[in-house]
Design a protein around this motif. Sequence first.
Motif, short mmCIF file in Angstrom:
data_model
loop_
_atom_site.label_atom_id
_atom_site.label_comp_id
_atom_site.label_asym_id
_atom_site.label_seq_id
_atom_site.Cartn_x
_atom_site.Cartn_y
_atom_site.Cartn_z
N VAL A 43 7.12 -38.68 -21.46
CA VAL A 43 7.88 -38.95 -22.67
C VAL A 43 9.22 -38.21 -22.57
O VAL A 43 9.24 -37.02 -22.29
CB VAL A 43 7.11 -38.47 -23.92
N ARG A 123 8.22 -43.85 -32.28
CA ARG A 123 7.89 -44.39 -30.98
C ARG A 123 8.21 -43.35 -29.93
O ARG A 123 9.20 -42.61 -30.04
CB ARG A 123 8.57 -45.73 -30.70
N GLU A 124 7.33 -43.30 -28.95
CA GLU A 124 7.55 -42.44 -27.81
C GLU A 124 8.37 -43.22 -26.80
O GLU A 124 7.97 -44.31 -26.40
CB GLU A 124 6.22 -42.07 -27.15
N VAL A 125 9.50 -42.64 -26.40
CA VAL A 125 10.31 -43.28 -25.38
C VAL A 125 9.99 -42.59 -24.06
O VAL A 125 10.27 -41.41 -23.87
CB VAL A 125 11.81 -43.21 -25.71
N TRP A 126 9.32 -43.36 -23.17
CA TRP A 126 8.88 -42.86 -21.87
C TRP A 126 9.92 -43.20 -20.81
O TRP A 126 10.80 -44.03 -21.04
CB TRP A 126 7.54 -43.50 -21.48
N TYR A 130 8.42 -47.84 -23.79
CA TYR A 130 8.15 -47.12 -25.03
C TYR A 130 6.86 -47.61 -25.67
O TYR A 130 6.36 -48.68 -25.35
CB TYR A 130 9.32 -47.24 -26.01
N ARG A 140 5.69 -50.31 -22.25
CA ARG A 140 5.18 -49.55 -21.11
C ARG A 140 4.17 -50.38 -20.34
O ARG A 140 3.44 -51.18 -20.92
CB ARG A 140 4.45 -48.28 -21.58
#
Lengths: 145, 82
Positions: A43, A123-126, A130, A140
Amino acid sequence: MIEITEDPIDVGGVIDSVRRPDCGAVSVFLGTTRVDESGGACVEYLEYEAYRPMADRKLEEIAEEVKERWDVRAVSIVHRLGRVEPAEPSVAIAVCAPRRRNAFAASRYAIERIKEIVPIWKREVWSDGYVWVGSQTGTRPSPKE
Amino acid sequence: MGEIRVLLFGAAADRAGTREVHLETPEGTTLGEVWELLAGRHPSLSEMGETLAFAVNGEYAGMDEVLSPGDEIAVLPPVSGG
């Protein structure tokens, strides 16, 4: 102080906003952004959005609920929106009460209620896409079976 | 009846491919009927089904809520603040 903001949270300011001479306890809860790793990806940051003004109103309602349930004299809640970097606070809750038992109980209740009823999403931005937390939807790659 | 606005958030906006929809609806339309319409247009939104909550004019509402012209509907995925 009940606020939704795109600016970094001034935690000291949130605490100062509730301190009172008739209280012996301030309980503070900070929710901070946590980074995960999986399969070589990680992340990079989190991003928050809200449905306003409903979200503002729900935070006010929670502050009122807290004051009705416990002997609490002041409540502040500040929630971040937009991009939040790892380890930064995304939410700060400060509760001031004459005694610690009520202050602890009230701040805990406030964060649990936020997670139940306030229309805010993260939201997790990887590094590889995401994921909307809670809905597990995004771009993702699916985990390998 | 008139136009109602539907706002979509988070994963629901992603799945529908839009954040706002305007609908012309007959008098007496319920929130449940608006959802049927949306789910029909956006099957991937429909898959979120039971996980969604709805608001009418900024307050949580049930599927039997009857809508009026100018109402603002919000499609709310599971909240994840904090």
